[in-house]
Design a protein around this motif. Sequence first.
Motif, PDB file in Angstrom:
ATOM      1  N   ASN A 116       4.743  11.260  -6.299  1.00  0.00           N
ATOM      2  CA  ASN A 116       4.975  11.887  -4.996  1.00  0.00           C
ATOM      3  C   ASN A 116       6.134  11.257  -4.230  1.00  0.00           C
ATOM      4  OD1 ASN A 116       2.847  13.628  -5.461  1.00  0.00           O
ATOM      5  ND2 ASN A 116       1.364  12.423  -4.294  1.00  0.00           N
ATOM      6  N   GLY A 117       6.984  10.533  -4.938  1.00  0.00           N
ATOM      7  CA  GLY A 117       8.145   9.944  -4.275  1.00  0.00           C
ATOM      8  C   GLY A 117       7.814   8.742  -3.425  1.00  0.00           C
ATOM      9  N   GLN A 118       6.775   7.995  -3.822  1.00  0.00           N
ATOM     10  CA  GLN A 118       6.338   6.780  -3.122  1.00  0.00           C
ATOM     11  C   GLN A 118       6.004   7.082  -1.656  1.00  0.00           C
ATOM     12  OE1 GLN A 118       9.122   3.585  -3.816  1.00  0.00           O
ATOM     13  NE2 GLN A 118       8.910   3.728  -6.034  1.00  0.00           N
ATOM     14  N   ASN A 119       5.237   8.134  -1.484  1.00  0.00           N
ATOM     15  CA  ASN A 119       4.798   8.544  -0.154  1.00  0.00           C
ATOM     16  C   ASN A 119       3.794   7.531   0.402  1.00  0.00           C
ATOM     17  OD1 ASN A 119       3.413   9.898   2.026  1.00  0.00           O
ATOM     18  ND2 ASN A 119       4.204  11.823   1.244  1.00  0.00           N
ATOM     19  N   GLU A 120       3.989   7.115   1.634  1.00  0.00           N
ATOM     20  CA  GLU A 120       3.106   6.118   2.247  1.00  0.00           C
ATOM     21  C   GLU A 120       1.666   6.596   2.339  1.00  0.00           C
ATOM     22  OE1 GLU A 120       4.418   4.685   5.984  1.00  0.00           O
ATOM     23  OE2 GLU A 120       6.084   3.521   5.147  1.00  0.00           O
ATOM     24  N   ASN A 121       1.459   7.888   2.404  1.00  0.00           N
ATOM     25  CA  ASN A 121       0.099   8.412   2.508  1.00  0.00           C
ATOM     26  C   ASN A 121      -0.721   8.168   1.242  1.00  0.00           C
ATOM     27  OD1 ASN A 121       0.437   9.425   5.123  1.00  0.00           O
ATOM     28  ND2 ASN A 121       1.344  11.325   4.363  1.00  0.00           N
ATOM     29  N   ASP A 122      -0.053   7.828   0.143  1.00  0.00           N
ATOM     30  CA  ASP A 122      -0.740   7.568  -1.122  1.00  0.00           C
ATOM     31  C   ASP A 122      -1.039   6.088  -1.328  1.00  0.00           C
ATOM     32  OD1 ASP A 122      -0.793  10.256  -2.014  1.00  0.00           O
ATOM     33  OD2 ASP A 122       1.308  10.107  -2.605  1.00  0.00           O
ATOM     34  N   LEU A 123      -0.646   5.241  -0.388  1.00  0.00           N
ATOM     35  CA  LEU A 123      -0.893   3.805  -0.533  1.00  0.00           C
ATOM     36  C   LEU A 123      -2.370   3.477  -0.343  1.00  0.00           C
ATOM     37  CD1 LEU A 123       2.182   2.371   1.408  1.00  0.00           C
ATOM     38  CD2 LEU A 123       1.819   2.334  -1.074  1.00  0.00           C
ATOM     39  N   LEU A 124      -2.765   2.330  -0.834  1.00  0.00           N
ATOM     40  CA  LEU A 124      -4.150   1.881  -0.726  1.00  0.00           C
ATOM     41  C   LEU A 124      -4.463   1.451   0.696  1.00  0.00           C
ATOM     42  CD1 LEU A 124      -4.169  -0.320  -3.933  1.00  0.00           C
ATOM     43  CD2 LEU A 124      -5.481   1.783  -3.652  1.00  0.00           C
ATOM     44  N   ILE A 125      -5.688   1.730   1.135  1.00  0.00           N
ATOM     45  CA  ILE A 125      -6.141   1.292   2.454  1.00  0.00           C
ATOM     46  C   ILE A 125      -7.558   0.747   2.344  1.00  0.00           C
ATOM     47  CG2 ILE A 125      -4.695   2.951   3.697  1.00  0.00           C
ATOM     48  CD1 ILE A 125      -7.196   4.663   4.121  1.00  0.00           C
ATOM     49  N   GLY A 126      -7.985   0.024   3.371  1.00  0.00           N
ATOM     50  CA  GLY A 126      -9.372  -0.418   3.474  1.00  0.00           C
ATOM     51  C   GLY A 126      -9.839  -1.260   2.306  1.00  0.00           C
ATOM     52  N   MET A 127     -11.089  -0.989   1.869  1.00  0.00           N
ATOM     53  CA  MET A 127     -11.694  -1.761   0.806  1.00  0.00           C
ATOM     54  C   MET A 127     -10.980  -1.574  -0.526  1.00  0.00           C
ATOM     55  SD  MET A 127     -14.004  -3.583   2.148  1.00  0.00           S
ATOM     56  CE  MET A 127     -14.808  -4.196   0.664  1.00  0.00           C
ATOM     57  N   ASP A 128     -10.399  -0.387  -0.755  1.00  0.00           N
ATOM     58  CA  ASP A 128      -9.645  -0.164  -1.990  1.00  0.00           C
ATOM     59  C   ASP A 128      -8.469  -1.126  -2.081  1.00  0.00           C
ATOM     60  OD1 ASP A 128     -11.290   1.820  -2.897  1.00  0.00           O
ATOM     61  OD2 ASP A 128     -10.045   3.473  -2.176  1.00  0.00           O
ATOM     62  N   ARG A 129      -7.795  -1.333  -0.953  1.00  0.00           N
ATOM     63  CA  ARG A 129      -6.658  -2.253  -0.959  1.00  0.00           C
ATOM     64  C   ARG A 129      -7.110  -3.685  -1.199  1.00  0.00           C
ATOM     65  NH1 ARG A 129      -4.748  -1.865   4.149  1.00  0.00           N
ATOM     66  NH2 ARG A 129      -5.687  -3.823   4.784  1.00  0.00           N
TER      67      ARG A 129
END
Length: 292
Positions: free
Chosen positions: A177-190
């Motif tokens: 997706n072109g390194q879209n920030e919305n696809d980054l890890l958040i919360g417990m996943d990160r």
Amino acid sequence: SDRIQKNGARWFSDLAEVLDFFNSGEAKKALRENTEKLFTDILLLTADENDAVLRETVIPYIVQCGYRIKTVNPDKNDPDLKEELLSAYFVIVHAVRNAGWLINASDQIKTLRKQAFIIKSNLNFQIPGFAEPLPDFSNAASSALSLESLKQHISDSMHDAKIHAKIIRKACQWHKNGQNENDLLIGMDRREAEQWLIEKGESHGPLSPADLQCTYICESRECAEEGRTDIFFCYDPEDNAAAVEIYNKLTRKGFTTWTPFSDKDNVKESDLRKSIESNCHFLFFGSEINKA
């Protein structure tokens, strides 16, 4: 005043029920089941689906052990091999002859750092990146021994394989997706990914972090530290006591939270706008007093 107390008590009771659900085994089970639907335990790559060894020995044994197995013929219907590999915890390759798909599979397995095993028959070609070939399945005793060894290895490595598969799948989606920030890890996943990287970052071979995974995890951490938090938490300063309680519960769950009234005298409109634009989830809290 009585109405406010009554409504406030009901609101906190509802909040307690929600938090109890997310702490319960039911919520964790539901989350685990949804994740499991994206993956299969073992992907079997073969251009000879009717092979007696597979049909009579390998597949029945794997199913008997309780593992989910998916068979894919790379020579048929031009399957998206990378997508199939991303959706599997382990890979078994059945190769009876040299073929173009075999080279392609080898390269992709090595790049994705998947744990793969190979069943070879009349094949002298050495495939880099694969585990040692399983013994000759024409001998019943040897077959039973090798399958038992395979089962033990999968059992011992399943936890690491699940974490690895989940992160590499998300990392590839982020890259696609072109390194879209919305696809980054958040919360417990990160946090789970960061801990995994700390523990496995220096290891090599199958199930060790691929370059793309390392970049993805680091980008997720960097983005969080630059102000992109998991939750934008907005509340009126008059509700500070109740809001702090909610904030503490969120942080104990591993969510980074931005609150505009934590230092209300120094919050600039530009900072507020930037935070709103960069957050993924929004939580607005208002007491019955302020609603009235």
